[in-house]
Write a protein that holds these residues in place. Structure first.
Motif, PDB file in Angstrom:
ATOM      1  N   HIS A   1       1.203  19.564 -52.866  1.00 35.67           N
ATOM      2  CA  HIS A   1       2.412  19.518 -52.047  1.00 35.67           C
ATOM      3  C   HIS A   1       2.403  19.902 -50.513  1.00 35.67           C
ATOM      4  O   HIS A   1       3.113  19.313 -49.802  1.00 35.67           O
TER       5      HIS A   1
ATOM      6  N   GLU B   1       6.178  14.265 -57.242  1.00 40.60           N
ATOM      7  CA  GLU B   1       5.214  15.198 -58.235  1.00 40.60           C
ATOM      8  C   GLU B   1       4.062  14.318 -58.820  1.00 40.60           C
ATOM      9  O   GLU B   1       2.926  15.053 -58.900  1.00 40.60           O
TER      10      GLU B   1
ATOM     11  N   HIS C   1       9.708  15.516 -62.746  1.00 40.68           N
ATOM     12  CA  HIS C   1       8.482  15.360 -62.706  1.00 40.68           C
ATOM     13  C   HIS C   1       7.589  14.321 -63.381  1.00 40.68           C
ATOM     14  O   HIS C   1       6.239  14.162 -63.137  1.00 40.68           O
TER      15      HIS C   1
ATOM     16  N   LEU D   1       8.717  23.710 -54.978  1.00 41.86           N
ATOM     17  CA  LEU D   1       8.183  22.522 -55.902  1.00 41.86           C
ATOM     18  C   LEU D   1       7.373  22.879 -56.860  1.00 41.86           C
ATOM     19  O   LEU D   1       6.074  23.090 -56.669  1.00 41.86           O
ATOM     20  N   GLY D   2       7.812  23.575 -57.722  1.00 45.26           N
ATOM     21  CA  GLY D   2       7.093  23.782 -58.966  1.00 45.26           C
ATOM     22  C   GLY D   2       6.615  22.934 -59.797  1.00 45.26           C
ATOM     23  O   GLY D   2       7.045  21.813 -59.855  1.00 45.26           O
ATOM     24  N   ILE D   3       5.490  23.384 -60.458  1.00 52.71           N
ATOM     25  CA  ILE D   3       4.758  22.496 -61.042  1.00 52.71           C
ATOM     26  C   ILE D   3       5.435  22.109 -62.536  1.00 52.71           C
ATOM     27  O   ILE D   3       5.133  21.098 -62.800  1.00 52.71           O
TER      28      ILE D   3
ATOM     29  N   HIS E   1      -2.402  20.968 -57.756  1.00 54.20           N
ATOM     30  CA  HIS E   1      -1.095  20.338 -57.874  1.00 54.20           C
ATOM     31  C   HIS E   1      -0.443  20.973 -56.623  1.00 54.20           C
ATOM     32  O   HIS E   1       0.536  20.238 -55.689  1.00 54.20           O
ATOM     33  N   GLU E   2       0.032  22.341 -56.575  1.00 52.01           N
ATOM     34  CA  GLU E   2       0.612  22.972 -55.591  1.00 52.01           C
ATOM     35  C   GLU E   2       0.130  22.613 -54.238  1.00 52.01           C
ATOM     36  O   GLU E   2       0.885  22.599 -53.127  1.00 52.01           O
TER      37      GLU E   2
HETATM   38 ZN   LIG Z   1       4.846  20.014 -58.180  1.00 52.44          ZN
END
Ligand SMILES: [Zn+2]
Length: 304
Positions: free
Chosen positions: A187, A219, A274, A47-49, A183-184
């Motif tokens: 998750h 997101e 996102h 789940l990348g930013i 943010h990460e």
């Molecule tokens: Zn993310």
């Protein structure tokens, strides 16, 4: 951000110095549009930013009702105004900086979970260089950007990404860097509250468009959680003038519409995973100004 001398998390795994990727991964960190699932076994995605499409992951159902988390509040005031914001953190200091930010997320989420009668089990943050294997989300490399892997509950970050953030995405400053991490970690909080497992379990029966729409809500909630963390950082007296603007700018620069326009000259909303620049800023701000996880319910919000 006034981070120097602060306690650092022990949940940092520094994999730099391990074997580097065999060519093609060096340098500044790119911006993938899509990361394909690995075939066979546990299929996974990060789940990348930034713009990373979330792939199928079989999440662990923890039986924690997300609504249990909806009542935590943190009192907070406006950001202090005494000192100018510092620039990006130098590479030498980066590990320490990451350690401090992660520790502060642990302090925050331990408190919020505890207020709700729950225990916060922090993730490990893996700092790597070149490429490294994740537990269930494939190989992480400089081009993927930071991401959270539910399979092993680790956040992966190649610190070169921060240079990319500054140069390519026009988001300088240490608090932009902190926002990415917060943010990460957000998750991971979603993993613990059941939001991520529910999404990942539902994915096989969703159309791409439906999955994208759901992803945007996931997101934006992580952005809101990052905002709550920023409020907490303010409460801990870590903020400098300009910090919140750095985070808001970063949130804006990596909005799907901005990224797509930069890459191809136009944006295709149904492919957003996102949220737009405006949405990402808004949800970060919601978290920051409310300091309340209840304000981060992107799933029942009338407007994102
Ligand atoms: Zn993310």
């Amino acid at each position: 951000m006034k981070w120097r001398g602060r306690k650092r998390s022990s949940h940092i795994e520094d994999r730099r110095g391990q074997r580097r990727g065999g060519g093609g991964f060096g340098g500044g960190g790119g911006m993938p549009r899509l990361r394909m699932p690995r075939s066979g076994g546990a299929r996974g995605g990060g789940l990348g930013i930034v713009g990373l499409i979330i792939l199928l992951v079989v999440g662990m159902a923890l039986g924690v009702d997300p609504s249990q988390l909806l009542n935590g509040t943190l009192s907070t005031g406006p950001a202090p105004r005494q000192a100018p914001s510092s620039g990006p953190v130098a590479t030498d200091d980066m590990t320490k900086f990451v350690g401090v930010v992660v520790q502060e997320t642990e302090d925050l989420w331990t408190e919020v979970f505890s207020q709700n009668g729950l225990t916060y089990d922090p993730p490990t943050v893996v700092i790597f260089s070149g490429q490294t294997r994740s537990g269930g989300c494939g190989v992480a490399n400089a081009s993927t950007g930071p991401f959270y892997c539910p399979g092993d509950r680790k956040v992966y970050i190649d610190l070169d990404f921060y240079e990319t953030l500054r140069r390519r995405f026009g988001a300088p400053g240490d608090f932009a860097q902190a926002y990415v991490l917060a943010h990460e970690i957000g998750h991971h909080v979603q993993q613990l509250t059941g939001v991520l497992p529910e999404f990942n379990a539902a994915r096989p029966r969703l159309s791409t468009e439906e999955a994208n729409a759901w992803s945007v809500k996931v997101e934006l909630q992580a952005d809101c959680y990052a905002g709550i963390w920023a409020a907490f950082a303010g409460q801990e007296n870590l903020l400098e003038r300009g910090d919140i603007d750095e985070a808001l700018n970063a949130a804006s620069q990596i909005g799907d519409d901005s990224l797509q326009k930069q890459a191809q000259g136009f944006a295709v909303p149904k492919t957003f995973t996102h949220g737009t620049s405006a949405q990402r800023k808004r949800w970060f701000e919601k978290g920051y100004s409310s300091a309340n996880v209840g304000a981060c319910d992107t799933f029942s919000a009338a407007r994102l």
